[in-house]
Design a protein around this motif. Structure first.
Motif, mmCIF file in Angstrom:
data_model
loop_
_atom_site.group_PDB
_atom_site.id
_atom_site.type_symbol
_atom_site.label_atom_id
_atom_site.label_comp_id
_atom_site.label_asym_id
_atom_site.label_seq_id
_atom_site.Cartn_x
_atom_site.Cartn_y
_atom_site.Cartn_z
ATOM 1 N N ILE A 179 0.858 -1.175 0.000
ATOM 2 C CA ILE A 179 0.000 0.000 0.000
ATOM 3 C C ILE A 179 0.895 1.226 0.000
ATOM 4 C CG2 ILE A 179 -1.631 1.333 1.394
ATOM 5 C CD1 ILE A 179 -2.831 -1.337 2.285
ATOM 6 N N GLY A 180 0.547 2.196 -0.815
ATOM 7 C CA GLY A 180 1.324 3.430 -0.882
ATOM 8 C C GLY A 180 1.090 4.142 -2.190
ATOM 9 N N ASP A 181 1.365 5.432 -2.184
ATOM 10 C CA ASP A 181 1.138 6.254 -3.364
ATOM 11 C C ASP A 181 2.426 6.746 -3.997
ATOM 12 O OD1 ASP A 181 -1.654 6.070 -3.107
ATOM 13 O OD2 ASP A 181 -1.667 7.669 -1.624
ATOM 14 N N HIS A 182 3.524 6.351 -3.462
ATOM 15 C CA HIS A 182 4.834 6.820 -3.908
ATOM 16 C C HIS A 182 5.539 5.758 -4.755
ATOM 17 C CE1 HIS A 182 5.651 4.097 -0.655
ATOM 18 N NE2 HIS A 182 6.902 4.030 -1.059
ATOM 19 N N THR A 183 6.599 6.183 -5.376
ATOM 20 C CA THR A 183 7.522 5.269 -6.042
ATOM 21 C C THR A 183 8.806 5.295 -5.229
ATOM 22 O OG1 THR A 183 6.614 5.734 -8.226
ATOM 23 C CG2 THR A 183 8.832 4.841 -8.158
ATOM 24 N N ALA A 184 9.282 4.152 -4.818
ATOM 25 C CA ALA A 184 10.535 4.084 -4.066
ATOM 26 C C ALA A 184 11.681 4.565 -4.962
ATOM 27 C CB ALA A 184 10.799 2.663 -3.585
ATOM 28 N N GLU A 209 8.500 -1.694 -1.341
ATOM 29 C CA GLU A 209 8.739 -0.914 -2.556
ATOM 30 C C GLU A 209 7.811 -1.329 -3.704
ATOM 31 O OE1 GLU A 209 13.474 0.115 -2.156
ATOM 32 O OE2 GLU A 209 12.920 -1.794 -3.110
ATOM 33 N N LYS A 210 7.018 -2.357 -3.494
ATOM 34 C CA LYS A 210 6.158 -2.893 -4.547
ATOM 35 C C LYS A 210 4.818 -2.165 -4.567
ATOM 36 C CE LYS A 210 8.486 -7.333 -4.451
ATOM 37 N NZ LYS A 210 8.380 -8.772 -4.236
ATOM 38 N N THR A 211 4.887 -0.853 -4.799
ATOM 39 C CA THR A 211 3.686 -0.025 -4.837
ATOM 40 C C THR A 211 3.279 0.277 -6.273
ATOM 41 O OG1 THR A 211 5.003 1.996 -4.763
ATOM 42 C CG2 THR A 211 4.217 1.141 -2.650
ATOM 43 N N TYR A 225 -5.067 8.164 -14.681
ATOM 44 C CA TYR A 225 -5.131 8.754 -13.343
ATOM 45 C C TYR A 225 -5.198 7.600 -12.354
ATOM 46 C CZ TYR A 225 -6.137 13.218 -15.531
ATOM 47 O OH TYR A 225 -6.058 14.367 -16.279
ATOM 48 N N VAL A 226 -4.156 7.486 -11.542
ATOM 49 C CA VAL A 226 -4.129 6.456 -10.508
ATOM 50 C C VAL A 226 -4.504 7.154 -9.206
ATOM 51 C CG1 VAL A 226 -2.771 4.690 -9.340
ATOM 52 C CG2 VAL A 226 -2.317 5.210 -11.748
ATOM 53 N N LEU A 227 -5.680 6.808 -8.677
ATOM 54 C CA LEU A 227 -6.170 7.468 -7.469
ATOM 55 C C LEU A 227 -5.354 7.050 -6.261
ATOM 56 C CD1 LEU A 227 -10.015 7.163 -8.080
ATOM 57 C CD2 LEU A 227 -8.469 9.032 -8.714
ATOM 58 N N PRO A 228 -5.097 7.978 -5.356
ATOM 59 C CA PRO A 228 -4.294 7.668 -4.174
ATOM 60 C C PRO A 228 -5.068 6.856 -3.142
ATOM 61 C CG PRO A 228 -5.112 9.903 -4.035
ATOM 62 C CD PRO A 228 -5.529 9.378 -5.391
ATOM 63 N N GLU A 229 -4.320 6.219 -2.267
ATOM 64 C CA GLU A 229 -4.950 5.453 -1.186
ATOM 65 C C GLU A 229 -4.463 5.877 0.193
ATOM 66 O OE1 GLU A 229 -4.017 1.297 -1.789
ATOM 67 O OE2 GLU A 229 -2.014 1.813 -2.441
ATOM 68 N N THR A 230 -3.384 6.642 0.257
ATOM 69 C CA THR A 230 -2.888 7.098 1.556
ATOM 70 C C THR A 230 -3.018 8.609 1.705
ATOM 71 O OG1 THR A 230 -0.606 7.312 0.750
ATOM 72 C CG2 THR A 230 -1.242 5.188 1.727
ATOM 73 N N ARG A 231 -3.411 9.272 0.648
ATOM 74 C CA ARG A 231 -3.652 10.720 0.653
ATOM 75 C C ARG A 231 -4.995 10.966 -0.012
ATOM 76 N NH1 ARG A 231 1.467 13.015 -2.399
ATOM 77 N NH2 ARG A 231 1.372 11.040 -3.468
ATOM 78 N N SER A 232 -5.484 12.180 0.093
ATOM 79 C CA SER A 232 -6.731 12.517 -0.592
ATOM 80 C C SER A 232 -6.411 12.907 -2.036
ATOM 81 C CB SER A 232 -7.428 13.680 0.117
ATOM 82 O OG SER A 232 -6.722 14.889 -0.116
ATOM 83 N N PRO A 233 -7.399 12.807 -2.921
ATOM 84 C CA PRO A 233 -7.179 13.268 -4.291
ATOM 85 C C PRO A 233 -6.785 14.755 -4.333
ATOM 86 C CG PRO A 233 -9.137 11.906 -4.210
ATOM 87 C CD PRO A 233 -8.698 12.136 -2.785
ATOM 88 N N GLN A 234 -7.347 15.543 -3.421
ATOM 89 C CA GLN A 234 -7.007 16.966 -3.374
ATOM 90 C C GLN A 234 -5.527 17.149 -3.069
ATOM 91 O OE1 GLN A 234 -9.685 15.646 -1.728
ATOM 92 N NE2 GLN A 234 -11.346 16.524 -2.909
#
Length: 167
Positions: free
Chosen positions: A31-36, A51-53, A137-146
């Motif tokens: 789970i995560g919205d970043h790229t390692a 790192e497998k996000t 558009y890949v929606l986030p899961e740990t942050r809001s879209p805003q």
């Protein structure tokens, strides 16, 4: 195209915003919205579990080939993240079974790429990207879209606009 990681689904729209089709997907294990940092340059065997996000954001979809010559749709070339047909990697991963369940929590199995059903890839995704181009558009899961996209909350803006005419 819009990828909803929480629901483990992808939706593809035409240029006018009309839904063409949607399908279940498999996503990165973590789970995560970043790229390692540097993950796109590592051999698969050296990528750590966290790192497998599947990174969140807006990406230009680019048709391409993987290192086996199979056609794929690049989401983030530098991070080596693409959308491609679901592959049978190992029987114990039960990828087809996971994709077929209603529970999105079991759809986290990839190294970060987005796996889609073969028919959806062949009949909807690939032709759409090749004919008209696409953004994903890949929606986030740990942050809001805003927070991710820098947009404002429509409900808050409507209140501000409605209140602007008041003395």
């Amino acid at each position: 195209a819009v990828i909803d990681k929480k629901a483990a689904r992808v939706s593809v729209f035409d240029r006018g915003g009309k839904l063409k089709s949607d399908a279940p997907i498999l996503l990165g294990k973590a789970i995560g919205d970043h790229t390692a940092p540097g993950v796109g340059n590592k051999p698969l065997s050296q990528i750590k579990e966290d790192e497998k996000t599947t990174p969140a954001g807006k990406f230009l979809a680019v048709p391409g080939k993987n290192n086996h010559g199979e056609d794929i749709i690049w989401i983030d070339y530098n991070a080596a993240v693409s959308m491609h047909r679901m592959r049978k990697v190992s029987a114990r991963e039960r990828r087809a079974e996971r994709m077929g369940t209603a529970d999105a929590s079991d759809n986290r199995i990839s190294n970060g790429c987005v796996n889609v059903p073969h028919a959806f890839y062949n009949k909807v995704l690939r032709p759409t990207v090749q004919r008209q181009g696409a953004y994903v558009y890949v929606l986030p899961e740990t942050r809001s879209p805003q927070q991710l996209f820098g947009s404002y909350d429509v409900a808050d803006k409507a209140v501000q606009v409605a209140g602007a005419g008041q003395p």
